[in-house]
Design a protein around this motif. Structure first.
Motif, mmCIF file in Angstrom:
data_model
loop_
_atom_site.group_PDB
_atom_site.id
_atom_site.type_symbol
_atom_site.label_atom_id
_atom_site.label_comp_id
_atom_site.label_asym_id
_atom_site.label_seq_id
_atom_site.Cartn_x
_atom_site.Cartn_y
_atom_site.Cartn_z
ATOM 1 N N PRO A 158 11.836 21.166 11.180
ATOM 2 C CA PRO A 158 11.872 21.659 9.890
ATOM 3 C C PRO A 158 12.526 23.236 9.962
ATOM 4 O O PRO A 158 13.101 23.466 9.031
ATOM 5 C CB PRO A 158 10.233 21.750 9.715
ATOM 6 N N GLU A 159 12.085 23.969 10.945
ATOM 7 C CA GLU A 159 12.418 25.337 10.892
ATOM 8 C C GLU A 159 12.669 25.632 12.320
ATOM 9 O O GLU A 159 12.124 25.137 13.259
ATOM 10 C CB GLU A 159 11.523 26.395 10.242
ATOM 11 N N ASN A 160 13.344 27.130 12.586
ATOM 12 C CA ASN A 160 13.588 27.523 14.105
ATOM 13 C C ASN A 160 12.520 27.860 14.806
ATOM 14 O O ASN A 160 11.441 28.195 14.020
ATOM 15 C CB ASN A 160 14.664 28.572 13.879
ATOM 16 N N SER A 161 12.492 27.447 16.028
ATOM 17 C CA SER A 161 11.089 27.463 16.894
ATOM 18 C C SER A 161 11.626 27.993 18.064
ATOM 19 O O SER A 161 12.403 27.514 18.974
ATOM 20 C CB SER A 161 10.384 26.700 17.130
ATOM 21 N N ALA A 162 11.722 29.567 18.409
ATOM 22 C CA ALA A 162 12.362 30.124 19.723
ATOM 23 C C ALA A 162 11.751 29.443 21.142
ATOM 24 O O ALA A 162 12.432 29.260 21.799
ATOM 25 C CB ALA A 162 12.109 31.736 19.629
ATOM 26 N N ASN A 163 10.572 29.171 20.959
ATOM 27 C CA ASN A 163 9.821 28.589 22.159
ATOM 28 C C ASN A 163 10.328 27.410 22.595
ATOM 29 O O ASN A 163 10.667 27.032 23.603
ATOM 30 C CB ASN A 163 8.344 28.743 22.081
ATOM 31 N N ILE A 164 10.331 26.446 21.380
ATOM 32 C CA ILE A 164 10.832 25.061 21.668
ATOM 33 C C ILE A 164 12.362 25.191 21.992
ATOM 34 O O ILE A 164 12.852 24.134 22.887
ATOM 35 C CB ILE A 164 10.604 24.207 20.434
ATOM 36 N N TYR A 165 13.214 26.010 21.411
ATOM 37 C CA TYR A 165 14.777 26.022 21.690
ATOM 38 C C TYR A 165 14.808 26.547 23.152
ATOM 39 O O TYR A 165 15.522 25.917 23.912
ATOM 40 C CB TYR A 165 15.295 26.874 20.595
ATOM 41 N N LEU A 166 14.201 27.771 23.512
ATOM 42 C CA LEU A 166 14.234 28.122 24.822
ATOM 43 C C LEU A 166 13.636 27.075 25.969
ATOM 44 O O LEU A 166 14.440 26.915 27.068
ATOM 45 C CB LEU A 166 13.554 29.304 25.163
ATOM 46 N N SER A 167 12.829 26.554 25.444
ATOM 47 C CA SER A 167 12.097 25.314 26.394
ATOM 48 C C SER A 167 13.283 24.164 26.841
ATOM 49 O O SER A 167 13.299 23.415 27.731
ATOM 50 C CB SER A 167 11.102 24.567 26.061
ATOM 51 N N LYS A 175 19.595 18.610 22.803
ATOM 52 C CA LYS A 175 20.093 19.581 21.869
ATOM 53 C C LYS A 175 19.085 19.573 20.693
ATOM 54 O O LYS A 175 18.709 18.925 19.925
ATOM 55 C CB LYS A 175 21.376 19.310 21.315
ATOM 56 N N VAL A 176 18.496 20.906 20.497
ATOM 57 C CA VAL A 176 17.546 21.200 19.789
ATOM 58 C C VAL A 176 18.025 22.031 18.581
ATOM 59 O O VAL A 176 18.631 22.992 18.864
ATOM 60 C CB VAL A 176 16.192 22.133 20.167
ATOM 61 N N ILE A 177 17.723 21.573 17.226
ATOM 62 C CA ILE A 177 18.366 22.441 15.864
ATOM 63 C C ILE A 177 17.478 22.104 15.070
ATOM 64 O O ILE A 177 16.298 21.320 15.023
ATOM 65 C CB ILE A 177 19.709 21.768 15.583
ATOM 66 N N SER A 178 17.585 23.108 14.022
ATOM 67 C CA SER A 178 16.679 23.015 12.781
ATOM 68 C C SER A 178 17.468 22.187 11.673
ATOM 69 O O SER A 178 18.690 21.752 11.922
ATOM 70 C CB SER A 178 16.490 24.240 12.223
ATOM 71 N N VAL A 179 16.773 21.662 10.776
ATOM 72 C CA VAL A 179 17.204 21.041 9.608
ATOM 73 C C VAL A 179 18.442 21.577 9.013
ATOM 74 O O VAL A 179 19.384 20.909 8.539
ATOM 75 C CB VAL A 179 16.320 20.437 8.780
ATOM 76 N N ASP A 180 18.396 22.995 8.989
ATOM 77 C CA ASP A 180 19.572 23.722 8.415
ATOM 78 C C ASP A 180 21.012 23.422 9.136
ATOM 79 O O ASP A 180 22.023 23.804 8.428
ATOM 80 C CB ASP A 180 19.357 25.119 8.431
ATOM 81 N N GLU A 181 20.622 23.205 10.515
ATOM 82 C CA GLU A 181 21.929 23.174 11.351
ATOM 83 C C GLU A 181 22.442 21.785 11.609
ATOM 84 O O GLU A 181 23.326 21.402 12.205
ATOM 85 C CB GLU A 181 21.621 23.526 12.646
ATOM 86 N N ILE A 182 21.757 20.765 10.897
ATOM 87 C CA ILE A 182 22.083 19.428 11.252
ATOM 88 C C ILE A 182 23.495 18.807 10.694
ATOM 89 O O ILE A 182 23.967 19.455 9.483
ATOM 90 C CB ILE A 182 21.147 18.357 10.564
#
Length: 209
Positions: A158-167, A175-182
């Motif tokens: 739903p929104e950016n999460s630095a830890n999930i992205y870095l993991s 590929k991890v993205i937020s709903v804004d980047e879909i």
């Protein structure tokens, strides 16, 4: 379409969500998908490819042989494209490959791609979660628990999460993205989608009618 929301340990949370038929249940438009993917890939191009034509090659302009009487073709310069090191004919020049599409067409393409994923039962819903620190091993375990598959996975937050992205950054198949980047390309370039509960509501609120 109704989906069960899973916990990150793979068990059911007891909650069910109904996906909006206007987003996940439309008749897919293949041409709209094609145009949106084509635009996305075109926008990624740098457009800096460049070759020298005969006016730019550093060679003498001395006439090689006399115009007539040699029995061969006439030649005026080593810059001609038929010689090694000569200028290239119709070579690439720097250009901008970007082009525009209507917003409604791009929306139709995204919804078509999402509808394909829904028809293929390739969408997994998980409840919201947070990671205290970037841990790739933990993230891999979550993917295994929810049975997201071992091929290309699109993880939508739903929104950016630095830890999930870095993991997930070291995982080539995730590929991890937020709903804004879909976007259509990201959806079609994955075999399965993992959506965190709440993404579907954000998508529904952004429908342009």
């Amino acid at each position: 379409m109704e989906l069960s929301v899973l916990k990150i340990d793979g068990s059911e949370s007891g909650k069910k969500v109904v996906l909006d038929e206007n987003i996940f249940g439309i008749e897919p438009n293949d041409h709209a998908i094609y145009l949106d993917v084509k635009q996305y890939l075109a926008n990624q191009r740098q457009g800096t490819a460049k070759t020298k034509d005969r006016s730019e090659v550093a060679y003498s302009t001395r006439k090689l042989i006399r115009q007539k009487g040699s029995g061969g073709a006439r030649h005026g310069s080593l810059k001609a494209n038929i010689y090694v090191g000569g200028g290239r004919v119709f070579g690439p020049k720097p250009r901008d490959y970007r082009f525009k599409l209507n917003k409604k067409l791009k929306q139709l393409a995204r919804f078509s791609a999402l509808s394909y994923k829904a028809k293929e039962n390739a969408i997994v819903m998980v409840e919201p979660f947070a990671m205290e620190a970037p841990k790739t091993k933990e993230f891999i375990q979550i993917l295994k628990n929810i049975k997201a598959g071992d091929r290309k996975v699109l993880f939508v937050l739903p929104e950016n999460s630095a830890n999930i992205y870095l993991s997930s950054r070291n995982l080539p198949e995730v590929k991890v993205i937020s709903v804004d980047e879909i976007n259509t390309y990201a959806i079609m370039n994955s075999y399965s989608m993992v959506m965190v509960d709440g993404v579907q509501d954000i998508l529904s609120s952004r429908i342009k009618r």
